[in-house]
Motif scaffolding. Structure first.
Motif, PDB file in Angstrom:
ATOM      1  N   SER A 148      32.346  31.815  54.060  1.00 15.77           N
ATOM      2  CA  SER A 148      32.002  32.009  52.646  1.00 15.77           C
ATOM      3  C   SER A 148      31.025  33.174  52.500  1.00 15.77           C
ATOM      4  N   ILE A 149      31.002  33.742  51.302  1.00 12.05           N
ATOM      5  CA  ILE A 149      30.071  34.828  51.011  1.00 12.05           C
ATOM      6  C   ILE A 149      29.014  34.317  50.050  1.00 12.05           C
ATOM      7  N   THR A 150      27.750  34.424  50.438  1.00  7.09           N
ATOM      8  CA  THR A 150      26.655  34.140  49.527  1.00  7.09           C
ATOM      9  C   THR A 150      26.360  35.430  48.776  1.00  7.09           C
ATOM     10  N   ALA A 151      26.693  35.454  47.492  1.00  6.91           N
ATOM     11  CA  ALA A 151      26.656  36.689  46.718  1.00  6.91           C
ATOM     12  C   ALA A 151      25.245  37.017  46.256  1.00  6.91           C
ATOM     13  N   THR A 152      24.852  38.267  46.433  1.00  4.91           N
ATOM     14  CA  THR A 152      23.617  38.767  45.843  1.00  4.91           C
ATOM     15  C   THR A 152      23.893  39.524  44.551  1.00  4.91           C
ATOM     16  N   ARG A 153      25.142  39.958  44.378  1.00  3.83           N
ATOM     17  CA  ARG A 153      25.534  40.655  43.158  1.00  3.83           C
ATOM     18  C   ARG A 153      27.038  40.529  42.969  1.00  3.83           C
ATOM     19  N   ILE A 154      27.465  40.272  41.716  1.00  4.87           N
ATOM     20  CA  ILE A 154      28.890  40.234  41.368  1.00  4.87           C
ATOM     21  C   ILE A 154      29.098  41.079  40.117  1.00  4.87           C
ATOM     22  N   GLU A 155      30.033  42.011  40.193  1.00  2.08           N
ATOM     23  CA  GLU A 155      30.355  42.869  39.058  1.00  2.08           C
ATOM     24  C   GLU A 155      31.793  42.610  38.623  1.00  2.08           C
ATOM     25  N   ARG A 156      32.000  42.379  37.333  1.00  3.19           N
ATOM     26  CA  ARG A 156      33.372  42.323  36.823  1.00  3.19           C
ATOM     27  C   ARG A 156      33.812  43.757  36.546  1.00  3.19           C
ATOM     28  N   ARG A 157      34.966  44.136  37.097  1.00  4.24           N
ATOM     29  CA  ARG A 157      35.443  45.510  37.005  1.00  4.24           C
ATOM     30  C   ARG A 157      36.688  45.598  36.141  1.00  4.24           C
ATOM     31  N   LEU A 158      36.912  46.765  35.582  1.00  2.00           N
ATOM     32  CA  LEU A 158      38.113  47.017  34.803  1.00  2.00           C
ATOM     33  C   LEU A 158      39.237  47.451  35.735  1.00  2.00           C
ATOM     34  N   LYS A 159      40.382  46.798  35.633  1.00  2.00           N
ATOM     35  CA  LYS A 159      41.530  47.186  36.450  1.00  2.00           C
ATOM     36  C   LYS A 159      42.094  48.509  35.936  1.00  2.00           C
ATOM     37  N   ASP A 160      42.223  49.484  36.832  1.00  2.00           N
ATOM     38  CA  ASP A 160      42.794  50.770  36.423  1.00  2.00           C
ATOM     39  C   ASP A 160      43.858  51.269  37.394  1.00  2.00           C
ATOM     40  N   GLY A 161      44.225  50.419  38.375  1.00  2.00           N
ATOM     41  CA  GLY A 161      45.275  50.793  39.308  1.00  2.00           C
ATOM     42  C   GLY A 161      44.810  51.598  40.500  1.00  2.00           C
ATOM     43  N   THR A 162      43.525  51.935  40.556  1.00  2.00           N
ATOM     44  CA  THR A 162      43.014  52.740  41.671  1.00  2.00           C
ATOM     45  C   THR A 162      42.170  51.911  42.640  1.00  2.00           C
ATOM     46  N   GLU A 163      42.029  50.611  42.360  1.00  2.54           N
ATOM     47  CA  GLU A 163      41.134  49.792  43.158  1.00  2.54           C
ATOM     48  C   GLU A 163      41.635  49.638  44.598  1.00  2.54           C
ATOM     49  N   LEU A 164      40.670  49.601  45.524  1.00  3.57           N
ATOM     50  CA  LEU A 164      40.932  49.315  46.928  1.00  3.57           C
ATOM     51  C   LEU A 164      40.397  47.920  47.210  1.00  3.57           C
ATOM     52  N   PHE A 165      41.297  46.997  47.544  1.00  2.00           N
ATOM     53  CA  PHE A 165      40.899  45.617  47.753  1.00  2.00           C
ATOM     54  C   PHE A 165      40.207  45.470  49.103  1.00  2.00           C
ATOM     55  N   ARG A 166      39.328  44.451  49.183  1.00  2.00           N
ATOM     56  CA  ARG A 166      38.564  44.249  50.412  1.00  2.00           C
ATOM     57  C   ARG A 166      38.243  42.777  50.592  1.00  2.00           C
ATOM     58  N   ILE A 167      38.399  42.289  51.829  1.00  2.00           N
ATOM     59  CA  ILE A 167      37.898  40.976  52.211  1.00  2.00           C
ATOM     60  C   ILE A 167      37.148  41.128  53.523  1.00  2.00           C
TER      61      ILE A 167
END
Length: 640
Positions: A178-197
């Motif tokens: 699990s990830i304990t989040a220090t910051r979460i940003e909601r982003r606008l989808k624009d088709g250029t995003e690079l996904f990451r896990i």
């Protein structure tokens, strides 16, 4: 989307460690390394020539605070690690609380500061009761209490998030995945995003070139076409990695598969250094000689235990700082300390207010402040307004700082300054008045505008704009010119920008501000419709402020939708908002601590021209970053 590519000179850390330090500092730079936010900025800097590395969580602004320690940011160059093998240039204004960073130091001052993150993906589940999100099979844990609550941008509560929303997460991966989040940003989808896990490798199949991540039973990673970083790294079970893909996981062969474009192995990510500080939760504790702080293996067997720390405090889950020599990814610590609630430093903000709506709702360097329950150790609430210099102490929340004490400060001394606000007191005999908590002295040679106004007839409540300078010796601001802006009873207009959320046909939110939309609200650019304003949009707002201090209403006069644009090199333009300071010329001034050059012949000026550039002017600048300087292509003068 193309990005500014630069080879990483000092290593990457795709998952920097999270730190529960409740410290926020916003000032103009110059604080010495090793100066915690509870200490005076006069703390002596380290010996000349020392070069070090610091790795951890941003807990302040202005003079950047990392792991609760203030660092001079006057020479800092900022970049984002959106891909494992490239950097995207950014400004100091792009830094926010909760971001995870790795930075190099020289003589105690920041040189290069790289922002990393843990995850980018679409939400598959929201559990408001448990305080968790699920993204691509990975659990994101939210902290609402403690020294560093999870910071939210683009929303203010988990209940506002929806399935399919794109989120960018900074934080630490726990042993359960699990990830304990220090910051979460909601982003606008624009088709250029690079996904990451991110997480630890398990079930590695070197023949099929697939693996899973600990705690993630949903997604299988296909690394057959991936670049493995850094050069020479090997994927092995148990090793923490960050996986990047241009496409979201998809069904394939009865599995949900993420086809990786890059796999970053996090072992040995930090460069060797004799002066390294790391922060984060303790894990894998075997003994003082064998433990981890964040992502770094630490041998603290010969370390000094600092600030009241005892051996019994060093346990798994405790938040810690360690300092020492780093070699081949492992640290030999010379000191270590555990941050405990009873010794934690309170949130601290020192700087200039950039957006003031009310005592319960104003902004310092992008941090929302609620001062409704604060006491004033210096000055009063009447002294506050956009442009006021203040020191705020209080408690950190997920949306900003709840102030417990506010001290109104004088402006910087012996340099041209600009004051603008409502007069709170006048002494016609002494030829003085007070604005933003500062005593202003006028004389017979002080210029006044518009024609026909008399300084002797000024009264409390009248809004003025003053040019001059402050003397620390005399404690007064000597005015060279005074402009009467308006009189009492005239509605106030302010301007600000940011990421919108809770968008409806009649209102929206940006940060801590709720803005009403009416049929008279102008939508820009031409052709923009209400339907174009969606959660995650970046908007620039011009609004009137009405109502009493306890019930303020913001009504939008104009809303500009700031669509993503790119410069000639294919890099996204960056935006920087705030008040101009240290103005020397159009080619040499700062907004916050960020250096700006707006001297180009093609710079577009909105609601003013280059002659309006001056200390105290409120602006939003669009441009590209080159060698740590924001080269402006557009300067928008904003109402205060």
């Amino acid at each position: 989307m193309k990005q500014l590519k630069q080879h990483l000179q000092w290593g990457l850390c795709a998952l920097s460690c999270a730190l529960s330090a409740a410290v926020l500092v916003a000032c103009g730079g110059g604080a010495a390394a090793g100066d915690t936010a509870s200490q005076s900025p006069a703390t002596a800097p380290p010996s000349a020539g020392i070069t070090g590395v610091v790795n951890g969580t941003i807990t302040g602004f202005g003079s950047v605070v990392i792991n609760g320690v203030r660092y001079d940011d006057s020479l800092a160059k900022v970049a984002f690690s959106n891909q494992p093998d490239v950097q995207t240039a950014a400004t100091l204004g792009d830094l926010h609380t909760g971001m995870q960073v790795q930075a190099t130091l020289k003589d105690g001052a920041l040189q290069n500061l790289l922002v990393n993150f843990a995850l980018l993906g679409t939400i598959g589940a929201v559990d408001t009761t448990a305080g968790t999100l699920t993204v691509f099979g990975q659990t994101i844990k939210i902290t609402t209490t403690g020294q560093l609550p999870t910071v939210f941008e683009g929303f203010s509560a988990l209940s506002q998030l929806a399935l399919g929303d794109l989120v960018k997460v900074s934080g630490t991966v726990a042993s359960d995945g699990s990830i304990t989040a220090t910051r979460i940003e909601r982003r606008l989808k624009d088709g250029t995003e690079l996904f990451r896990i991110s997480g630890a490798v398990q079930g590695l199949d070197t023949t099929a070139k697939t693996f899973g991540l600990t705690g993630n039973t949903t997604v299988t990673v296909d690394y057959s076409k991936a670049k493995v970083l850094p050069d020479g790294a090997v994927i092995e079970n148990g090793k923490p990695v960050s996986v990047v893909s241009a496409n979201a996981p998809a069904a394939s062969g009865g599995k949900t598969v993420l086809v990786a474009s890059a796999v970053e192995v996090r072992a040995k990510k930090l460069p060797d250094s004799g002066d390294t500080t790391v922060g984060g939760p303790i894990s894998d504790f075997q003994s003082l000689a064998s433990l981890r702080v964040g992502d770094v293996v630490v041998d603290a067997s010969a370390a000094t235990l600092k600030d009241g720390t005892v051996a019994g405090d060093i346990v798994n889950g405790a938040q810690a700082l360690a300092h020492g020599t780093l070699s081949s990814g492992a640290m030999k610590a010379d000191w270590i300390k555990v941050l405990k609630n009873d010794t934690a430093i309170k949130a601290l903000l020192v700087g200039q207010i950039t957006d003031y709506v009310s005592l319960a709702n104003f902004t310092l360097r992008g941090t929302a402040v609620d001062g409704s329950a604060a006491t004033f150790s210096k000055g009063s609430a009447a002294d506050l307004g956009t442009g006021a210099w203040v020191t705020v102490t209080g408690q950190l929340t997920s949306s900003g700082v709840k102030a417990t004490d506010i001290a109104v400060q004088p402006p910087p001394a012996d340099k041209p300054q600009h004051l603008a606000g409502a007069i709170t007191a006048v002494d016609a005999t002494a030829k003085t008045f007070t604005v933003l908590g500062t005593t202003v002295q006028w004389s017979d040679t002080t210029k006044i505008a518009p024609d026909g106004k008399s300084l002797a007839n000024l009264a409390a409540g009248v809004t003025v704009s003053v040019e001059g300078s402050y003397s620390a010796a005399s404690g007064v601001f000597t005015a060279t010119s005074v402009t009467v802006v308006n009189t009492t009873g005239v509605s106030k207009t302010i301007g600000f920008s940011g990421v919108a959320f809770n968008v409806t046909s009649t209102s929206l939110q940006i940060g801590s501000y709720t803005v009403q939309i009416t049929p008279n609200t102008q939508l820009q650019p031409t052709g923009t419709k209400l339907a174009d304003l969606v959660n995650g949009s970046r908007l620039s707002i011009r609004a009137t402020v009405s109502g009493s201090a306890g019930n303020v209403t913001l009504t939008a006069l104009a809303i500009e939708l700031e669509k993503p644009e790119q410069d000639a090199s294919g890099n996204d333009y960056v935006y920087l908002g705030g008040l101009i300071g240290d103005f020397n010329s159009a080619a040499d001034f700062k907004v916050g601590s960020q250096k700006v050059d707006a001297s180009g012949s093609t710079v577009k000026f909105i609601d003013g021209d280059a002659s309006k550039l001056a200390n105290g002017a409120k602006v939003e600048i669009k441009g590209s970053v080159k060698d740590g300087v924001l080269i402006a292509v557009q300067v928008h003068f904003m109402p205060g």
